[in-house]
Motif scaffolding. Structure first.
Motif, mmCIF file in Angstrom:
data_model
loop_
_atom_site.group_PDB
_atom_site.id
_atom_site.type_symbol
_atom_site.label_atom_id
_atom_site.label_comp_id
_atom_site.label_asym_id
_atom_site.label_seq_id
_atom_site.Cartn_x
_atom_site.Cartn_y
_atom_site.Cartn_z
ATOM 1 N N GLN A 106 10.784 0.549 0.329
ATOM 2 C CA GLN A 106 9.799 0.610 1.411
ATOM 3 C C GLN A 106 10.301 1.510 2.531
ATOM 4 O OE1 GLN A 106 8.737 -3.417 2.313
ATOM 5 N NE2 GLN A 106 7.211 -2.798 3.807
ATOM 6 N N LYS B 289 9.844 5.416 0.053
ATOM 7 C CA LYS B 289 8.524 5.873 0.483
ATOM 8 C C LYS B 289 8.539 6.373 1.925
ATOM 9 C CE LYS B 289 5.070 2.878 0.689
ATOM 10 N NZ LYS B 289 3.949 1.991 0.359
ATOM 11 N N GLU C 296 5.203 13.199 -0.696
ATOM 12 C CA GLU C 296 4.591 11.908 -0.381
ATOM 13 C C GLU C 296 5.574 10.910 0.215
ATOM 14 O OE1 GLU C 296 1.032 10.907 -3.046
ATOM 15 O OE2 GLU C 296 2.449 11.848 -4.388
ATOM 16 N N TYR D 145 9.265 -6.527 -6.748
ATOM 17 C CA TYR D 145 9.275 -6.291 -5.296
ATOM 18 C C TYR D 145 9.754 -4.863 -5.035
ATOM 19 C CZ TYR D 145 8.822 -11.341 -4.714
ATOM 20 O OH TYR D 145 8.384 -12.639 -4.752
ATOM 21 N N SER E 212 5.952 1.803 -4.009
ATOM 22 C CA SER E 212 5.691 3.017 -4.790
ATOM 23 C C SER E 212 6.766 4.049 -4.510
ATOM 24 C CB SER E 212 4.334 3.599 -4.417
ATOM 25 O OG SER E 212 3.340 2.686 -4.761
ATOM 26 N N ASN F 158 2.848 -6.305 4.430
ATOM 27 C CA ASN F 158 2.378 -6.282 3.043
ATOM 28 C C ASN F 158 1.609 -5.001 2.733
ATOM 29 O OD1 ASN F 158 3.429 -8.710 2.103
ATOM 30 N ND2 ASN F 158 1.769 -9.884 3.018
ATOM 31 N N ASP G 266 2.030 -2.145 4.113
ATOM 32 C CA ASP G 266 3.013 -1.071 4.036
ATOM 33 C C ASP G 266 3.677 -1.048 2.663
ATOM 34 O OD1 ASP G 266 4.703 0.987 4.987
ATOM 35 O OD2 ASP G 266 6.291 -0.491 5.298
ATOM 36 N N TRP G 267 3.940 -2.228 2.152
ATOM 37 C CA TRP G 267 4.586 -2.318 0.848
ATOM 38 C C TRP G 267 3.625 -1.918 -0.278
ATOM 39 C CZ3 TRP G 267 4.467 -7.603 -1.880
ATOM 40 C CH2 TRP G 267 4.906 -7.483 -3.203
ATOM 41 N N LEU G 268 2.398 -2.438 -0.216
ATOM 42 C CA LEU G 268 1.482 -2.290 -1.349
ATOM 43 C C LEU G 268 0.777 -0.935 -1.394
ATOM 44 C CD1 LEU G 268 -0.106 -5.831 -1.079
ATOM 45 C CD2 LEU G 268 1.449 -5.056 -2.855
ATOM 46 N N CYS G 269 0.755 -0.250 -0.296
ATOM 47 C CA CYS G 269 0.007 1.013 -0.234
ATOM 48 C C CYS G 269 0.479 1.982 -1.326
ATOM 49 C CB CYS G 269 0.221 1.641 1.145
ATOM 50 S SG CYS G 269 -0.563 3.228 1.279
ATOM 51 N N PRO G 270 -0.408 2.344 -2.258
ATOM 52 C CA PRO G 270 0.029 3.265 -3.316
ATOM 53 C C PRO G 270 0.039 4.705 -2.825
ATOM 54 C CG PRO G 270 -2.218 2.569 -3.698
ATOM 55 C CD PRO G 270 -1.791 1.929 -2.419
ATOM 56 N N LEU G 271 0.775 5.525 -3.529
ATOM 57 C CA LEU G 271 0.789 6.947 -3.187
ATOM 58 C C LEU G 271 -0.514 7.585 -3.659
ATOM 59 C CD1 LEU G 271 4.402 7.860 -4.320
ATOM 60 C CD2 LEU G 271 3.636 7.366 -2.018
ATOM 61 N N ARG G 272 -0.868 8.666 -3.008
ATOM 62 C CA ARG G 272 -2.099 9.366 -3.375
ATOM 63 C C ARG G 272 -2.030 9.844 -4.826
ATOM 64 N NH1 ARG G 272 -1.591 12.883 0.198
ATOM 65 N NH2 ARG G 272 -0.822 14.544 -1.129
ATOM 66 N N GLU H 195 -0.363 8.597 -7.195
ATOM 67 C CA GLU H 195 -0.456 7.460 -8.116
ATOM 68 C C GLU H 195 -1.911 7.184 -8.454
ATOM 69 O OE1 GLU H 195 2.324 3.655 -7.948
ATOM 70 O OE2 GLU H 195 1.957 4.486 -5.977
ATOM 71 N N LEU I 150 -1.727 8.738 -11.950
ATOM 72 C CA LEU I 150 -0.956 7.792 -12.752
ATOM 73 C C LEU I 150 -1.805 6.640 -13.276
ATOM 74 C CD1 LEU I 150 2.066 8.079 -13.267
ATOM 75 C CD2 LEU I 150 2.477 6.345 -11.547
ATOM 76 N N LYS J 165 0.732 -11.727 -13.731
ATOM 77 C CA LYS J 165 0.959 -10.275 -13.822
ATOM 78 C C LYS J 165 1.301 -9.874 -15.252
ATOM 79 C CE LYS J 165 3.796 -7.889 -11.279
ATOM 80 N NZ LYS J 165 5.025 -7.673 -10.534
ATOM 81 N N ASP K 15 3.925 -2.810 -12.132
ATOM 82 C CA ASP K 15 4.016 -3.007 -10.682
ATOM 83 C C ASP K 15 3.082 -2.054 -9.937
ATOM 84 O OD1 ASP K 15 5.887 -5.005 -10.921
ATOM 85 O OD2 ASP K 15 7.562 -3.602 -10.951
ATOM 86 N N ARG L 115 0.173 -3.289 -7.329
ATOM 87 C CA ARG L 115 0.094 -2.840 -5.935
ATOM 88 C C ARG L 115 -1.257 -2.180 -5.646
ATOM 89 N NH1 ARG L 115 5.597 -1.164 -6.893
ATOM 90 N NH2 ARG L 115 4.849 0.918 -7.334
ATOM 91 N N VAL M 149 3.792 -12.416 -0.022
ATOM 92 C CA VAL M 149 3.410 -12.435 -1.432
ATOM 93 C C VAL M 149 4.639 -12.901 -2.220
ATOM 94 C CG1 VAL M 149 2.655 -11.033 -3.381
ATOM 95 C CG2 VAL M 149 1.783 -10.557 -1.093
ATOM 96 N N PHE N 152 6.004 -13.990 -5.879
ATOM 97 C CA PHE N 152 5.642 -13.929 -7.296
ATOM 98 C C PHE N 152 5.962 -15.225 -8.039
ATOM 99 C CE2 PHE N 152 6.080 -9.270 -6.497
ATOM 100 C CZ PHE N 152 4.766 -8.947 -6.820
#
Lengths: 767, 137
Positions: free
Chosen positions: A324, A411, A433, A538, A541, B36, B38-44, B46, B50, B76, B91, B95, B111, B113
């Motif tokens: 992160q 990231k 990115e 955990y 990306s 959360n 910030d963590w889950l945000c995928p890359l463009r 992706e 992807l 999951k 994963d 996300r 979150v 798991f």
């Protein structure tokens, strides 16, 4: 609704603010009234209250519940109910009152005699104990037994009037049963935040009075004098000016010497006599009271605020997953390396840039080299974080397995307000990115682990190396680290890598374990914790386009394509066209087949390649939309062990050596040219003489004649090699075996040709 | 100072035109929510290259189906197998699905798991919409 009224304060709102009237001490059960006691006057907002008013507690009063409810419900009304704020002393326990200080005070000093307060409380408590132990506020207020009980108790105690008992009971009721409500509240004298001005000089007597040299105790502080002190502090306390100097300057301005008093020379005193001006201690106290800090003044307020600010939390409070956030920072290595070429040449200290994962503190990337911290070194470290570490370590002679050092590109990258903050740095990270974050100046806590980790890394990797600076300046009498320096950067690097492996794989970090990890039996090492996070998802990306990262991260160097490959241009050469770096030639099978080398044969092609300054063995060439890896071609098996910096130094040294030899070379060449010219003139003269003797011009320059002449020359050189006289004037050695026809032929061309053939056959036989 | 002036101007303007004026300074959002996200945000890249949109829908549907009985980790795994998502991208799919609200997950709490899915039932969005926009979504 009236059930919630107990203990609340009735607040009256006015144009100028508000005023707290009193506290509700009982809400009637049988009676339709709420009973309240007015707060003693002289409470906050009433500094002018007389001492008697502060002491006096008025009798309980009643307010019809329905009226009060209607008043409170009316939005335009001026009354509200608010919570009662207990005085600080009420929170003290009996022990704290006896000791005189509470843990909650956090060491704040005061001169209150709280043990005396405790005695007073116990005294008042004893007066009303028989009443409060048997009767509640219901009986006292609602049933109206208050006056009667107070009078009876006062008589029992033998008091001349019931005032003391009445006040104690009202105080008890006002505190709504709080055990410390009977404390005298002497700490509440005056108003909070108001300064107290003594009427006479406080504190110990000055020495001059004790020794009876003077009877004057000193200047009694007033509002004006304190304001002058604060003004002087603000005006004169500057970086470089001590508090004492500021005090003197303040006294000079506000308490100057009297015009009547003169010294022995008739000169007026600059300062008033000590008893007529404030002391240095009073000057400092006046500053402290206004929260003026000498350290802050020395550092400048802005810097002091930044360094001494309260921290809102740790940087990892908002991190839940790996990748992160990455932290990057550079530090100079505590080593004094020597050149790879000669251990006698000491090189300036190398720099290390580290990329650390924020959640676990796992070191992901490293760049160590002679380059000063810059955007390039930061990008190289980020690039290294995403690269295969097995190959990287192998290049430095350290053998590891894949799971000993994982790769991950974060990231977000948090960096100092420095090296990475450039257009190129930001653009590059955006293109792959990644988000770049920058920490403001004096905000090292935002990337604490990487800042704090430098020291332990230095200790493990650098401090035991010969010639280490140990991160300190050279002390007096200590030998210079350069004298004992003997290790090259390449020899130091394995220790840096091993210390990183220790940090990642072995250092115990039980504070990073979560409950789930403990349940799963995870070892308290960063490696195990890293693996657990990855295994359980955990992970944030990860930028995955490594080729793009490589094209952006590696520094670009100008190069030229020749027929034999790509040669790098010396980046330090400012001349145009810049010279090439010797012995840095790169090629590959793709390059040979691409047709670029053929094109370069028709004219040199200018291009750019990407090169890791620490890995000269290969470079990358971006062409036709793809990134191609080129290998260095060199016959020196150890040529790739040096960095680009060292290679450039070697090239420079070579040029210096050539420069030193240049004078001698020119001398030699000039001698050769001059000798040629001398021999030429002699030969020409001899030729002219011979032509004159021959009488006519000989046609000895045609092809046939040239061949015949060549044969003769060969025979003559052959004879000379055998020690014979080529001109037949006499033998200097043994005659050759074979037919002796010299008398027949007289040494003519035919004879010489035969002899030549004979000699050749003899040499072949001999061989 | 200039920021305060600008906010005040905007407030007055909003009052004049009858619009709702809210100063969003981050305090309206729970700290855990921003963490959360910030963590889950995928890359463009992706989302564009992807992940397969249809498979992502399948994945989210399977995950929600199994989330009631299983832990989030178990759900999951099941969703990954049933929707044919490559394991190495499991994963990434999770996300992206959470980020795009294809999964009903309460992001105002951590979150975890190892626990069953904590559902939100769109309460958070509703609350924020009311606070910030004055109306439910």
């Amino acid at each position: 609704m009236s059930a919630d009224w107990f203990g609340k304060v009735i607040r009256m709102h006015t144009k100028d603010g508000f005023r707290d009237l009193g506290r509700i001490v009982h809400v009637g059960r049988d009676q339709p009234y709420a009973y309240w006691i007015p707060l003693p006057e002289g409470r906050p907002g009433k500094p002018e209250a007389s001492r008697a008013k502060v002491f006096h507690i008025r009798a309980p009063q009643r307010w019809r519940k329905a009226d009060l409810e209607a008043t409170l419900a009316d939005s335009s009304a001026q009354y509200t109910l608010v919570n009662f704020t207990e005085p600080r002393a009420w929170r003290y326990t009996d022990d704290e009152l006896r000791r005189g200080h509470a843990h909650a005070d956090l060491g704040e000093k005061h001169r209150r005699d709280t043990s005396g307060w405790l005695k007073k409380r116990e005294e008042q408590k004893a007066w009303i104990e028989p009443i409060t132990s048997q009767l509640t506020s219901y009986e006292l207020l609602e049933l109206g037994r208050l006056t009667e009980e107070v009078r009876a108790r006062a008589q029992t105690l033998g008091h001349s009037s019931s005032t003391k008992v009445a006040r104690a009971l009202r105080l008890h009721l006002l505190g709504c049963g709080h055990p410390n409500a009977l404390l005298p509240g002497w700490g509440e004298c005056g108003c909070p935040g108001e300064e107290k001005f003594p009427l006479r000089k406080c504190g110990p007597r000055p020495r001059r009075v004790k020794r009876k040299h003077s009877t004057q105790l000193g200047l009694v502080g007033t509002k004006t004098s304190r304001r002058h002190l604060v003004d002087g502090w603000r005006r004169y306390k500057r970086p470089g000016t001590s508090e004492y100097k500021a005090y003197l300057l303040t006294c000079k301005e506000y308490w100057p010497g009297s015009t009547e008093e003169r010294d022995a020379n008739g000169k007026r005193y600059l300062l008033a006599a000590p008893e007529n001006r404030p002391t240095y201690g009073e000057f400092r106290s006046a500053g402290k009271r206004q929260r003026l800090n000498a350290t802050a003044a020395n550092m400048s307020d802005r810097v002091h605020k930044l360094t001494a600010r309260a921290l809102r939390g740790k940087f990892d409070d908002r991190l839940v997953a790996l990748g992160q956030l990455g932290l990057i920072d550079s530090t100079s290595e505590d080593q004094t390396p020597v050149s790879s070429i000669s251990r006698l040449n000491v090189v300036s200290s190398t720099w290390r840039t580290i990329v650390m994962e924020g959640k676990v503190g796992y070191i992901l990337g490293l760049h160590s080299g002679f380059e000063l911290p810059s955007t390039m070194t930061s990008l190289l470290a980020i690039h290294n974080a995403g690269c295969d570490k097995v190959a990287f370590c192998a290049e430095w002679g350290v053998s590891i397995e894949k799971d000993e050092w994982y790769s991950l590109t974060c990231k977000r990258i948090r960096a100092d307000h420095g090296e990475l903050k450039s257009e190129r740095g930001i653009t590059t990270l955006n293109q792959v990115e990644c988000t770049a974050e920058f920490v403001h100046s004096y905000g090292a806590d935002h990337k604490g682990p990487v800042e704090a980790g430098h020291h332990s890394m230095h200790r493990r990797a650098d401090h035991d190396a010969a010639g280490s600076t140990r991160g300190q300046r050279q002390e007096r009498g200590e030998p210079r680290p350069e004298r004992s320096a003997c290790r090259t950067h390449r020899e130091n690097m394995p220790f840096v890598i091993r210390s990183i492996l220790f940090h990642n794989n072995e250092e115990p970090v039980p504070h990073l374990l979560t409950m789930d990890m403990r349940r799963d039996g995870v070892k308290p090492t960063r490696k195990a914790i890293f693996e657990w996070y990855v295994r359980n998802g955990y992970v944030a990306s990860e930028p995955w386009n490594m080729a793009l990262l490589r094209t952006r991260c590696l520094p670009r160097l100008s190069a030229r394509i020749y027929r034999d490959g790509i040669h790098l241009v010396d980046p330090l050469d400012t001349h145009r066209p810049a010279r090439l770096i010797p012995q840095l030639r790169y090629t590959s099978e793709w390059l040979i087949r691409s047709g670029l080398l053929e094109r370069a044969g028709r004219g040199v092609l200018e291009c750019e390649v990407m090169l890791d300054p620490n890995r000269l063995s290969r470079c990358y060439f971006d062409h036709s939309g793809a990134l191609h890896e080129l290998e260095r071609r060199t016959s020196d098996p150890r040529a790739n062990e040096v960095t680009l910096y060292e290679h450039l130094i070697v090239a420079e040294d070579d040029r210096d050596a050539v420069d030193g030899m240049k004078a001698r070379l020119e001398e030699t060449e000039a001698g050769i040219v001059a000798d040629h010219r001398g021999v030429n003139s002699k030969a020409k003269a001899a030729k002219r003489e011979e032509q004159e003797k021959a009488g006519k011009k000989r046609s000895g320059s045609g092809p046939r004649q040239k061949r015949a002449n060549r044969k003769v020359e060969l025979q003559r050189s052959g004879l000379a090699a055998l020690g014979l006289d080529p001109d037949g004037a006499g033998s200097k050695g043994a005659k050759p075996e074979g037919p002796d026809r010299s008398s027949d032929c007289g040494g003519g061309p035919e004879y010489q040709a035969d002899l030549s053939d004979y000699l050749a056959s003899q040499w072949r036989t001999h061989e | 100072m200039r920021i305060s002036e600008r906010i005040e101007l905007e407030r007055r303007y909003s009052k004049e035109v009858g619009a709702k004026h809210v100063v969003i300074d981050g305090t309206q959002f729970p700290g855990e929510l921003t963490t959360n996200l910030d963590w889950l945000c995928p890359l463009r890249s992706e989302l564009q290259q992807l992940l397969c949109p249809r498979r992502l829908q399948d994945y989210a549907a399977h995950l929600m189906r199994h989330a009631t009985n299983e832990t989030l980790a178990g759900a999951k795994t099941m969703a990954t197998e049933l929707s044919g998502v490559p394991k190495e991208l499991a994963d990434n799919y999770f996300r992206a699905a959470a980020w795009l609200s294809l999964i009903d997950i309460d992001l105002s709490r951590p979150v975890v798991f190892s626990l069953p899915l904590r559902r939100d039932f769109a309460r958070l969005k509703e609350r924020l919409s009311k606070e910030l926009l004055g109306a439910a979504p």
